[in-house]
Design a protein around this motif. Sequence first.
Motif, short mmCIF file in Angstrom:
data_model
loop_
_atom_site.label_atom_id
_atom_site.label_comp_id
_atom_site.label_asym_id
_atom_site.label_seq_id
_atom_site.Cartn_x
_atom_site.Cartn_y
_atom_site.Cartn_z
N ALA A 1 -97.17 -63.90 -22.88
CA ALA A 1 -96.04 -63.40 -21.95
C ALA A 1 -94.82 -64.56 -21.41
O ALA A 1 -94.10 -64.82 -21.44
CB ALA A 1 -96.31 -63.00 -20.22
N MET A 2 -95.69 -66.29 -21.58
CA MET A 2 -94.88 -67.36 -21.29
C MET A 2 -94.27 -67.32 -22.41
O MET A 2 -93.30 -68.18 -21.91
CB MET A 2 -96.24 -68.38 -21.02
N LYS A 3 -94.11 -67.37 -23.80
CA LYS A 3 -93.40 -67.13 -24.59
C LYS A 3 -91.96 -66.24 -24.63
O LYS A 3 -91.28 -66.93 -24.89
CB LYS A 3 -94.58 -66.58 -25.60
N GLN A 4 -92.15 -64.93 -24.34
CA GLN A 4 -91.47 -63.88 -24.16
C GLN A 4 -90.49 -64.64 -22.75
O GLN A 4 -89.16 -64.43 -22.88
CB GLN A 4 -91.92 -62.96 -23.95
N GLN A 5 -91.73 -65.85 -21.70
CA GLN A 5 -90.27 -65.47 -20.65
C GLN A 5 -89.71 -66.94 -21.25
O GLN A 5 -87.93 -66.78 -21.00
CB GLN A 5 -90.75 -66.37 -19.18
N ALA A 6 -89.94 -67.54 -21.72
CA ALA A 6 -89.35 -69.09 -22.36
C ALA A 6 -87.92 -68.39 -23.52
O ALA A 6 -86.79 -69.16 -23.07
CB ALA A 6 -90.23 -70.27 -22.99
N GLU A 7 -88.23 -67.42 -24.22
CA GLU A 7 -87.14 -67.08 -25.39
C GLU A 7 -86.59 -66.72 -24.11
O GLU A 7 -85.31 -66.72 -24.25
CB GLU A 7 -88.38 -66.12 -26.29
N ALA A 8 -86.63 -65.86 -23.46
CA ALA A 8 -85.71 -64.94 -22.38
C ALA A 8 -85.03 -66.20 -21.46
O ALA A 8 -83.57 -65.93 -21.26
CB ALA A 8 -86.27 -64.19 -21.25
N LEU A 9 -85.61 -67.05 -21.30
CA LEU A 9 -84.91 -68.18 -20.23
C LEU A 9 -84.14 -68.91 -21.38
O LEU A 9 -82.70 -69.01 -20.78
CB LEU A 9 -85.66 -69.30 -19.74
#
Length: 377
Positions: free
Chosen positions: A154-162
């Motif tokens: 989830a953290m990686k997905q958030q980072a990618e979205a950011l």
Amino acid sequence: MAVAGISGWIGRRLRGLSRRLGHHAVAAAEADAATARDRLREAIDLLPEGVVFLDAEGRYILWNKRYAEMYHRSADLFRPGAKLSDTLITGVARGDYPDAIGREEAWLAARLDKLTNPSGERHEQRLADGRWLMIEERRTSDGGVIGLRVDITAMKQQAEALEDALHRAEAASRAKTEFVADMSHELRTPLNGVLGLGRALSATDLTEDQRGLLAEMMTSAQDLDGLVNGLLDYGDRARAADAAPAGVVAPSDVPPLRVLAADDNPTNRKVVELMLAAAGAEVISVENGQEAVDAWRAGTFDVVLMDLRMPVMDGLEAIRAIRRAEGAGLPRAPIIVISANTSTTDVEASAAAGADRHIGKPLRAEELFEAISGVLD
């Protein structure tokens, strides 16, 4: 019964009691140990992170349910006494680790080095099902290894979205900058012609009515110039390159010169020619950067005036071409950029290409003469 017999009997009874008590104590201790192990296993299984214990040889001792869930593609390989290194080798062969594909030996060597030298340094691992794990491994007091796995998908997905949002914001910013530059060029270029020709016309013989009409036209043009500057105020009004000493320089202060002027707009070329003609300068005008480079190579000029946005070759590339030719032994030419694009970025780009000054449009005679005087000094 003799005393010795009694003593023997008591001793036998005590030894028997001791043995029975010892058996009970061992049984109780074993029961307590089993209870402790069960409670430890239950506690470990309740952890949200994956946990694995290895012995000094890197063999499995204990792992929790979360660890088995994270590595469900390899869970069939987990058993006490099996080596984690063998699980990794089999997992690579199965394609469980996408980052290892195509570089299997190098990936395994790096991963096994971390496993045999557990420093506690965290590193990431991508799995075939798309999840990302954070791995931390440390040495235990008996030489074994305790490993921790945290799901950071989830953290990686958030980072990618950011990061994606940041790229979109940067693209929007670039689009805004380009829009401002286009607006600046398209609005200031005709304004330069109107104001320049109006100033030239004011120096001629006019009737009273004509002079009144010209004054109204110049007032309207200057009002429009003010509105344009206000519209583009957040960064496109920089005149940072105008570092000449303060004060108005009259045309008579500029000695007779041979000037090369490059601008794709015929009205703007006419404005420059009229301004410099008043100072007695000879002006050779060209329509694009390539013509400017060719004319400069063929003739001798005291100063070069260069627009930025031109067909065939733009002003920046023309400046760079002239500077390269100078490096081959030709004399250095003072170059002044005259452009409707006057943002800090534009000014810095001109300087990086090799320009000596950068002044903006609409062009004012005093600015032009100040800049020429400055580069000649």
